[in-house]
Design an enzyme around this catalytic site. Structure first.
Site, mmCIF file in Angstrom:
data_model
loop_
_atom_site.group_PDB
_atom_site.id
_atom_site.type_symbol
_atom_site.label_atom_id
_atom_site.label_comp_id
_atom_site.label_asym_id
_atom_site.label_seq_id
_atom_site.Cartn_x
_atom_site.Cartn_y
_atom_site.Cartn_z
ATOM 1 N N CYS A 1 0.819 -1.215 0.000
ATOM 2 C CA CYS A 1 0.000 0.000 0.000
ATOM 3 C C CYS A 1 0.854 1.266 0.000
ATOM 4 O O CYS A 1 1.896 1.326 0.649
ATOM 5 C CB CYS A 1 -0.962 -0.025 1.177
ATOM 6 S SG CYS A 1 -2.093 -1.426 1.113
ATOM 7 N N SER B 1 -2.135 -0.490 12.711
ATOM 8 C CA SER B 1 -1.646 -0.518 11.342
ATOM 9 C C SER B 1 -0.635 0.603 11.161
ATOM 10 O O SER B 1 -0.719 1.645 11.815
ATOM 11 C CB SER B 1 -2.815 -0.318 10.379
ATOM 12 O OG SER B 1 -2.355 0.128 9.124
#
Length: 550
Positions: free
Chosen positions: A191, A467
């Site tokens: 990502c 995260s």
């Protein structure tokens, strides 16, 4: 050569017979056998292209007279595993990856290794194995995903998570969310922001375990394939020179990694992974702990505002000169004489590097923040430490106190957020989500992004983790964890909790006597755990120790 153990002498005729079944020729028996650990899988965007990377690596090995043998490891996508039972398996998979690489290399007596990971736990897992084996090894990280584009703005996965909260609070329509969902993740790669996968790739390059520019070369770029091919050639050189991971990943190299991590404002998960890799090199005098992060946090400025700490993406960092440009900026603060997988020093690697954009990689006297991107907080709520990405916290939330809202699982907290019962100024506590308590130390991206999307100002504290895409006043890795009878198990609704990031404090207004009494009465939630998770729960150490297996 190590591989002579399986191919030389009268007693190895059966072994050679099996090797011939794999296509090995008489001439090949005199060549080095190189293991190629490929974590390709069809369900992880960061890994869907790794077969191409592996083919380039094998071509490079063959060109230099080696024989490549490819094998696979597992790979979990944290984004897909998020906010359900699957996330309990994510952190623990790091150890499975390490054990797989170790087992394959030892069973087949490879002379050297090329490691091909991309995402969060696979990169540190492979590095742990490399350190444990201490045979020549190089890593080719798979590269970042290109950012998506939505309404003329760069977007990534975290924008989608936060948009869910925006829809629930009426700030975005479901149709707009659908449009964002379809464009935020345009293809292969990890990502697009400086989340855990890209953080670990940057730190791998910093430590000298991958070739220059590998970390920021994007998954879909031709340069990634060029680097992969060069890596295949380079591993034969390292083998000839007998340069092993313990010569590269020294104490000084780890200190460089911590410095770059703080300068970039990387993922808090690095405070789990760097200590875990270093643990494999304890007998070489290497030690990395939270105190080392905190030491440099006060000294190293935050010089790059990359998502989730700012608007820039990994594409911008690559365009600005990548990790060599970051290292060039920090050259007076790092150990630049350390040896790297190029066979020469870090100083030589970066001598010709250029900083192409000072709006992306700032100077030390014009940083994004004066201190590093991460901070370690301690106090009576976290005696052994906790971690926050201070580079992604708004100035007005650097100091905050408020009433505790306590939840014994992530699910309980998410339900409360969705029901609108969380108030501005609350201090949310999610506990029994640590390495043992979870088990598996789940990431809390769903509650943090829901809160961000709704736009309410609260603090979130957990013995779980976050995260790499989390932003805001979110404190994780609280140690000792609740399941180990840490003070976080003693918090009750209404307790006043104070977070003071500048002074590195995390405390609640309860006497030690009362804390002790509450802990005695604390009840660990029952969870139906079996298989690998049951074993993991019994062996996992605390977060401040890297959640390694004892």
């Amino acid at each position: 050569m190590r591989s002579d153990t399986i191919k030389k002498g009268l007693q190895r005729a059966p072994h050679r017979s099996l090797l011939r079944a794999c296509g090995v020729t008489d001439d090949d028996m005199d060549k080095p056998f190189i293991g190629v650990a490929n974590s390709f899988t069809d369900i992880v965007p960061g890994h869907i292209h790794l077969n191409q990377v592996a083919e380039a690596v094998k071509m490079g090995i063959s060109q230099e007279g080696g024989i490549p043998f490819e094998f696979s490891t597992m790979a979990i996508c944290d984004g897909i595993a998020m906010n359900h039972e699957g996330m309990r398996y994510s952190l623990g998979s790091r150890e499975l990856v390490a054990d797989t690489v170790e087992s394959m290399a030892q069973a087949h007596q490879f002379d050297a290794l090329v490691l091909i990971p991309t995402c969060d736990k696979i990169v540190p897992g492979m590095l742990m194995a490399a350190a444990r084996l201490d045979i020549p090894a190089i890593t080719v990280t798979g590269g970042p995903m290109l950012p998506g584009e939505y309404k003329d703005k760069s977007v990534d996965l975290i924008d989608v998570y936060e948009a869910v909260g925006a829809v629930k609070s009426g700030k975005m329509t479901e149709q707009e969310l659908g449009e964002l969902e379809r464009c935020a993740c345009p293809g292969a790669g990890s990502c697009a922001g400086l989340f855990t996968a890209n953080t670990m790739a940057c730190l791998t390059e910093t430590m000298g375990m991958s070739l220059p520019y590998c970390a920021t070369s994007h998954a879909v770029s031709g340069r990634k394939i060029q680097i992969a091919r060069s890596t295949g050639r380079k591993i034969i050189e390292l083998l000839k020179k007998n340069i092993t991971p313990s010569q590269i990943m020294t104490q000084e190299a780890f200190e460089n990694a911590v410095i770059v991590d703080l300068a970039l404002g990387g993922s808090t998960n690095s405070t789990l992974h760097l200590p875990a890799i270093a643990h494999e090199l304890e007998d070489k005098g290497v030690k990395v702990n939270l105190d080392l992060f905190e030491k440099f946090s006060k000294e190293i400025p935050h010089i790059a505002a990359i998502s989730p700490s700012g608007e820039h993406t990994m594409y911008d960092l690559d365009r600005a000169g990548g990790i060599p440009a970051v290292l060039k900026t920090l050259q007076d603060r790092i150990h630049d004489e350390v040896i790297t997988c190029t066979g020469v020093s870090l100083k030589q690697n970066i001598q010709n590097s250029q900083i192409r954009d000072r709006t992306v990689i700032r100077t030390l006297d014009n940083p994004v923040h004066q201190e590093g991107g991460l901070a370690v907080l301690k106090g009576n709520l976290a005696p052994d430490g906790s971690v926050i990405k201070q580079g992604a916290v708004e100035p007005d939330m650097m100091v905050h106190e408020g009433p505790a809202r306590v939840f014994d699982s992530e699910e309980e907290c998410v339900n409360a957020i969705n029901q609108g019962v969380i108030q501005e100024g609350d201090v949310i506590v999610i506990r029994y989500e640590g390495p043992q308590g979870g088990p598996g130390m789940r990431e809390m991206l769903n509650p943090t992004s829901a809160i961000s999307g709704m736009g309410i100002k609260v603090v979130l504290i957990t013995d779980g983790r976050f995260s790499g895409g989390t932003r805001g006043p979110c404190v994780g890795h609280v140690s000792p964890e609740a399941a180990a009878k840490g003070p976080i198990a003693a918090v009750v609704n209404g307790d006043i909790i104070k977070i003071d990031i500048p002074n590195r404090k995390l405390e609640f207004e309860v006497s030690q006597l009362e804390i002790n009494e509450r802990i005695k009465k604390a009840v660990i939630p029952e969870r139906n755990i079996k298989g690998y998770l049951a074993r993991y729960r019994k062996m996992a150490s605390s977060a401040d120790k890297g959640a390694i297996l004892k």
